[in-house]
Design a protein around this motif. Sequence first.
Motif, PDB file in Angstrom:
ATOM      1  N   GLY A 128       2.626   3.163   2.055  1.00 16.06           N
ATOM      2  CA  GLY A 128       2.919   1.763   1.827  1.00 16.06           C
ATOM      3  C   GLY A 128       1.993   1.157   0.789  1.00 16.06           C
ATOM      4  N   ARG A 129       1.626  -0.107   1.021  1.00 19.12           N
ATOM      5  CA  ARG A 129       0.800  -0.829   0.056  1.00 19.12           C
ATOM      6  C   ARG A 129      -0.640  -0.335   0.013  1.00 19.12           C
ATOM      7  N   SER A 134      -3.409   3.810  -5.282  1.00 18.32           N
ATOM      8  CA  SER A 134      -3.997   2.569  -5.788  1.00 18.32           C
ATOM      9  C   SER A 134      -5.492   2.713  -6.068  1.00 18.32           C
ATOM     10  N   LEU A 135      -6.105   3.809  -5.624  1.00 18.70           N
ATOM     11  CA  LEU A 135      -7.524   4.043  -5.858  1.00 18.70           C
ATOM     12  C   LEU A 135      -7.714   4.766  -7.187  1.00 18.70           C
ATOM     13  N   ALA A 136      -8.807   4.454  -7.863  1.00 17.21           N
ATOM     14  CA  ALA A 136      -8.976   4.895  -9.255  1.00 17.21           C
ATOM     15  C   ALA A 136      -9.502   6.307  -9.407  1.00 17.21           C
ATOM     16  N   SER A 289      -7.483  11.578   7.031  1.00 15.21           N
ATOM     17  CA  SER A 289      -6.419  10.744   7.573  1.00 15.21           C
ATOM     18  C   SER A 289      -5.181  10.969   6.720  1.00 15.21           C
ATOM     19  N   VAL A 290      -4.343  11.921   7.134  1.00 16.21           N
ATOM     20  CA  VAL A 290      -3.227  12.360   6.292  1.00 16.21           C
ATOM     21  C   VAL A 290      -1.891  11.724   6.659  1.00 16.21           C
ATOM     22  N   ALA A 291      -1.884  10.827   7.649  1.00 18.89           N
ATOM     23  CA  ALA A 291      -0.624  10.199   8.042  1.00 18.89           C
ATOM     24  C   ALA A 291      -0.679   8.683   8.000  1.00 18.89           C
ATOM     25  N   ALA A 292      -1.885   8.122   7.852  1.00 19.04           N
ATOM     26  CA  ALA A 292      -2.030   6.671   7.811  1.00 19.04           C
ATOM     27  C   ALA A 292      -3.342   6.329   7.121  1.00 19.04           C
TER      28      ALA A 292
END
Length: 342
Positions: A128-129, A134-136, A289-292
């Motif tokens: 999701g968002r 989104s991390l560089a 954390s591979v699912a959330a």
Amino acid sequence: MRFSGVSAIVFGCMVLVGCTSTGAGVDEILAKPSLETTSSIVKPGNVVPPGEIGTAASSEAQPEEMTALAPSAPIPDAMVPMARMPETRTPAAEPVALVVPSKPPARTFERGQVYRHRFRDAKPINFGRVSPRSLAVHGVDVSRWQGEIDWAKLRSQGANFVYIKATDGGDHLDPMFRKNWRQAGEAGLRRGAYHFFYWCRVASEQADWFIRNVPKVPGALPPVIDVEWNGESRCKQRLPRKKVLEKMQVFMDRLERHYGQRPIIYTAPDFYRDNLKGEFRDYPFWLRSVAAHPSKVYPGREWVFWQYSGSGLSHGVDGRIDLNAFHGTEDQWHRWVAANAR
């Protein structure tokens, strides 16, 4: 029969050799691959032969080591005495002219290029968002199971840093560690080493083994202690939470004294829930954390690295590879490296 002095010495040596021999064959004496893996890596069917490193015997605990975990164990890890340096007397100083020393130059680090990640995933997850995309700054972690790696190509695909498996327990060295360590550095990746912790081995022995095999080099990332429950280990014992924390503290203290860096704790959800929730608030964490998103799996826990996939795909490496992201912007990454790398 009388023996001369020389003959007696030779005979004595032969007796000692005979007494210490175990009768093991050569194949049993040579290094054997560890059976340990992190929870995110599945062993491939065709394993690349070990590289240029050979090690001592397998790091699995022997029966006498297992008994050290019994309730009757006389001395826990945290009480292992440290060697004390002999006292010395400092001679009286001669009077000298007062000289103000020049200020040492500040340590500087090359910022280096940050490559945008181009990894794919064999089992993609919709975060999701809060997607790791989104991390560089992204990176990978590797062990012998990745085989031969084209490090320059892997870096250009977005591996800006790498954590390389170094050691297990108290006597196993990953057979690809030194080769991976050297080549990753030559390719310009920020590199660090991690240790897979054994609950059936003395913590101080494991720390000494890691220190013996992982060099202190400028720019290296902080060392990592990998703590998790592993069903594939022949060491099935799960220690009480208090004992787990004691052993971890002994190991981390020794590494911090040697490298001058606070170790990073890598862990998985089940182990965290059983042992680490609310603990080690002043240590950096690397969370699987591979699912959330980690905020859902580890609520309230601050983290530096997020392992978001164990099924990554990339040019430069055959098969799957763990994918990770740094918690921050590109500028924050450079500042974190400057503050934490050796």
